[in-house]
Design a protein around this motif. Structure first.
Motif, PDB file in Angstrom:
ATOM      1  N   GLU A   1      -1.167   2.914  -8.954  1.00  0.00           N
ATOM      2  CA  GLU A   1      -0.056   2.501 -10.266  1.00  0.00           C
ATOM      3  C   GLU A   1       0.824   2.634  -9.355  1.00  0.00           C
ATOM      4  O   GLU A   1       1.615   2.387 -10.095  1.00  0.00           O
ATOM      5  CB  GLU A   1      -0.569   2.201 -11.355  1.00  0.00           C
ATOM      6  CG  GLU A   1      -2.666   1.681 -11.779  1.00  0.00           C
ATOM      7  CD  GLU A   1      -2.055   1.230 -13.507  1.00  0.00           C
ATOM      8  OE1 GLU A   1      -1.739   1.884 -13.634  1.00  0.00           O
ATOM      9  OE2 GLU A   1      -3.680   1.192 -13.683  1.00  0.00           O
TER      10      GLU A   1
ATOM     11  N   ILE B   1      -5.256  -1.504  -9.366  1.00  0.00           N
ATOM     12  CA  ILE B   1      -4.110  -2.502  -9.146  1.00  0.00           C
ATOM     13  C   ILE B   1      -4.776  -3.846  -9.729  1.00  0.00           C
ATOM     14  O   ILE B   1      -5.501  -4.579  -8.800  1.00  0.00           O
ATOM     15  CB  ILE B   1      -3.666  -2.961  -8.113  1.00  0.00           C
ATOM     16  CG1 ILE B   1      -2.353  -1.541  -7.514  1.00  0.00           C
ATOM     17  CG2 ILE B   1      -2.612  -4.230  -8.110  1.00  0.00           C
ATOM     18  CD1 ILE B   1      -1.484  -1.584  -8.325  1.00  0.00           C
ATOM     19  N   THR B   2      -4.792  -4.199 -11.006  1.00  0.00           N
ATOM     20  CA  THR B   2      -5.308  -4.942 -11.710  1.00  0.00           C
ATOM     21  C   THR B   2      -4.444  -6.516 -11.948  1.00  0.00           C
ATOM     22  O   THR B   2      -3.363  -5.939 -11.448  1.00  0.00           O
ATOM     23  CB  THR B   2      -6.391  -5.195 -12.677  1.00  0.00           C
ATOM     24  OG1 THR B   2      -4.713  -4.577 -13.709  1.00  0.00           O
ATOM     25  CG2 THR B   2      -6.940  -3.322 -12.869  1.00  0.00           C
TER      26      THR B   2
ATOM     27  N   TYR C   1      -2.293  -5.472 -14.920  1.00  0.00           N
ATOM     28  CA  TYR C   1      -1.068  -4.917 -13.712  1.00  0.00           C
ATOM     29  C   TYR C   1       0.312  -5.335 -13.089  1.00  0.00           C
ATOM     30  O   TYR C   1       1.307  -5.198 -14.192  1.00  0.00           O
ATOM     31  CB  TYR C   1      -1.520  -3.432 -13.393  1.00  0.00           C
ATOM     32  CG  TYR C   1      -0.482  -2.675 -13.125  1.00  0.00           C
ATOM     33  CD1 TYR C   1      -0.101  -1.428 -14.318  1.00  0.00           C
ATOM     34  CD2 TYR C   1      -0.052  -2.971 -11.378  1.00  0.00           C
ATOM     35  CE1 TYR C   1       0.522  -0.607 -13.434  1.00  0.00           C
ATOM     36  CE2 TYR C   1       1.125  -1.644 -11.749  1.00  0.00           C
ATOM     37  CZ  TYR C   1       1.899  -0.638 -12.094  1.00  0.00           C
ATOM     38  OH  TYR C   1       2.142   0.124 -12.327  1.00  0.00           O
ATOM     39  N   VAL C   2      -0.255  -6.351 -12.684  1.00  0.00           N
ATOM     40  CA  VAL C   2       0.571  -7.313 -11.414  1.00  0.00           C
ATOM     41  C   VAL C   2       0.923  -8.271 -12.215  1.00  0.00           C
ATOM     42  O   VAL C   2       2.147  -8.803 -12.541  1.00  0.00           O
ATOM     43  CB  VAL C   2       0.391  -7.956 -10.334  1.00  0.00           C
ATOM     44  CG1 VAL C   2       0.738  -8.865 -10.130  1.00  0.00           C
ATOM     45  CG2 VAL C   2      -0.973  -7.213  -9.911  1.00  0.00           C
TER      46      VAL C   2
ATOM     47  N   THR D   1       6.619   0.596  -9.832  1.00  0.00           N
ATOM     48  CA  THR D   1       6.532   0.500 -11.475  1.00  0.00           C
ATOM     49  C   THR D   1       7.552  -0.727 -12.011  1.00  0.00           C
ATOM     50  O   THR D   1       8.380  -1.380 -10.438  1.00  0.00           O
ATOM     51  CB  THR D   1       6.494   1.833 -11.680  1.00  0.00           C
ATOM     52  OG1 THR D   1       7.819   2.144 -11.245  1.00  0.00           O
ATOM     53  CG2 THR D   1       5.369   2.914 -11.132  1.00  0.00           C
TER      54      THR D   1
ATOM     55  N   LEU E   1       4.730  -7.603  -3.874  1.00  0.00           N
ATOM     56  CA  LEU E   1       3.751  -5.902  -5.352  1.00  0.00           C
ATOM     57  C   LEU E   1       3.035  -6.302  -4.560  1.00  0.00           C
ATOM     58  O   LEU E   1       2.294  -7.070  -3.336  1.00  0.00           O
ATOM     59  CB  LEU E   1       4.018  -6.442  -6.793  1.00  0.00           C
ATOM     60  CG  LEU E   1       4.278  -7.115  -7.585  1.00  0.00           C
ATOM     61  CD1 LEU E   1       4.952  -8.235  -8.209  1.00  0.00           C
ATOM     62  CD2 LEU E   1       5.261  -5.873  -8.033  1.00  0.00           C
TER      63      LEU E   1
ATOM     64  N   HIS F   1       0.637  -1.167  -0.137  1.00  0.00           N
ATOM     65  CA  HIS F   1      -0.119  -0.577   0.593  1.00  0.00           C
ATOM     66  C   HIS F   1       1.061   1.177   0.043  1.00  0.00           C
ATOM     67  O   HIS F   1       2.351   0.788   0.177  1.00  0.00           O
ATOM     68  CB  HIS F   1      -0.606  -0.249   1.554  1.00  0.00           C
ATOM     69  CG  HIS F   1       0.079  -0.239   2.096  1.00  0.00           C
ATOM     70  ND1 HIS F   1       0.636   0.318   3.082  1.00  0.00           N
ATOM     71  CD2 HIS F   1      -0.351  -1.495   3.109  1.00  0.00           C
ATOM     72  CE1 HIS F   1       0.973   0.085   4.063  1.00  0.00           C
ATOM     73  NE2 HIS F   1       0.392  -1.289   4.286  1.00  0.00           N
TER      74      HIS F   1
ATOM     75  N   THR G   1       3.313 -11.193  -4.049  1.00  0.00           N
ATOM     76  CA  THR G   1       1.574 -10.871  -4.113  1.00  0.00           C
ATOM     77  C   THR G   1       1.001 -10.513  -2.858  1.00  0.00           C
ATOM     78  O   THR G   1       1.270 -11.628  -1.991  1.00  0.00           O
ATOM     79  CB  THR G   1       1.008 -10.955  -5.062  1.00  0.00           C
ATOM     80  OG1 THR G   1       0.519 -12.634  -4.782  1.00  0.00           O
ATOM     81  CG2 THR G   1       1.558 -10.895  -6.411  1.00  0.00           C
TER      82      THR G   1
ATOM     83  N   PRO H   1      -3.680  -8.294  -6.706  1.00  0.00           N
ATOM     84  CA  PRO H   1      -4.964  -7.718  -7.641  1.00  0.00           C
ATOM     85  C   PRO H   1      -6.223  -7.610  -6.643  1.00  0.00           C
ATOM     86  O   PRO H   1      -6.529  -8.600  -5.671  1.00  0.00           O
ATOM     87  CB  PRO H   1      -5.006  -8.799  -8.940  1.00  0.00           C
ATOM     88  CG  PRO H   1      -3.818  -9.147  -9.094  1.00  0.00           C
ATOM     89  CD  PRO H   1      -3.110  -9.515  -6.629  1.00  0.00           C
TER      90      PRO H   1
END
Length: 308
Positions: free
Chosen positions: A189, A219-220, A223-224, A193, A210, A179, A240, A213
């Motif tokens: 996002e 954060i989809t 994207y991940v 990066t 990361l 977060h 994750t 999702p």
């Protein structure tokens, strides 16, 4: 080559090297579950540590949050010398142990002085604290930030570079945020990066963390997935993380997050520590484990004695 981590029993870890752990995680093909635990809160089971409880539900890796290497506290642990806290926890759980260290921005962290997340000297991401952690038997250090503590990606990179220069061969080094950690401009996002990942890897990271999702706005899974693929192409592993108290959500939500993380290609699945204060809801740890590897591997992890 090391055994897959999901097949390991406690005695396998006695002579494991850093490379053995990393190979064992990679060989498990996205079926490793990390549970974050807090030791300074009242244990859910009163006289049993939250780490033991999480291990009994299927956790492969125990990640201790708010663990002060100078004044270690693990509620429910039998009385031992401070320097033996981690080794005693490893003896009781038969699991690999990681801790969080935080590269805090001092002014921002002071805003948390009256909260659960208030900083202490032994939780800061310094070389001295990382050395102390290694001496205590910690297997992995994660450089990240608790809510509002003001941990920026630049601060993570700087701490990672310094710690790696001293301990690269001894400790697994993970880095990232689940977060924003109270840093303006590093939400959604912008939490992490491709550029951040490259900086972390160049600074010595073995594992990139990361947000999972569906846990942070924007954060989809797609994207991940892109970031995981980039990290893998650079030769490192990923984890994750659920760090948004959704470890206290319903089991259907947990299963959906688990499968999105699986589709994204992560190596380690993390579930956070505040379902109840101190650990995820027990049913969610099991639900996550079953979603990513089925009952056979879940029950094997739960049933295998630490004396094996």
């Amino acid at each position: 080559m090391a055994k897959r981590l999901l097949d390991c029993v406690a005695s396998d870890f006695h002579n494991f090297t850093k490379k053995d752990y990393l190979d064992a995680i990679a060989g498990s093909e996205g079926r490793v579950l990390a549970c974050e635990c807090i030791g300074v809160t009242m244990p859910v089971l009163t006289d049993v540590t939250n780490a033991e409880f999480a291990a009994s539900l299927g956790a492969d890796l125990l990640l201790l949050n708010m663990f002060d290497v100078n004044e270690p506290v693990m509620g429910g642990l039998p009385k031992v010398a401070a320097e033996e806290t981690v080794r005693e926890l490893k003896r009781l759980t038969g699991r690999m142990i990681g801790i969080n260290l935080e590269p805090v921005e001092e002014q921002k962290a002071s805003e948390n002085d009256d909260t659960l997340w208030a900083m202490s000297a032994g939780r800061k991401a310094t070389v001295e604290n990382a050395v102390r952690a290694a001496e205590m038997g910690v297997d992995m250090v994660l450089l990240t930030g608790n809510p509002g503590n003001g941990v920026s990606n630049r601060a993570i990179t700087d701490s990672l570079r310094a710690i790696s220069a001293r301990l690269k061969d001894k400790l697994i080094l993970a880095a990232g945020k689940m977060h924003a950690s109270g840093v303006p401009g590093e939400g959604g996002e912008h939490i992490i990066t491709r550029g951040d990942i490259d900086e972390f890897i160049d600074a010595g990271a073995d594992i990139i963390l990361l947000p999972a999702p569906g846990t942070v706005p924007g954060i989809t899974m797609e994207y991940v997935r892109e970031l995981v693929a980039h990290a893998h192409a650079r030769g490192v592993l990923t984890i994750t993380a659920i760090g948004t108290s959704q470890e206290g959500a319903d089991t259907d939500t947990i299963r959906r997050i688990a499968l999105m993380c699986k589709m994204a290609g992560t190596d380690i699945h993390h579930i956070g520590d505040t379902g109840y204060p101190g650990m995820a809801l027990p049913e969610n740890i099991m639900a996550y484990s079953i979603a990513i590897r089925g009952v056979r591997h879940t029950y094997h992890r739960m049933a295998a004695s630490v004396n094996r």
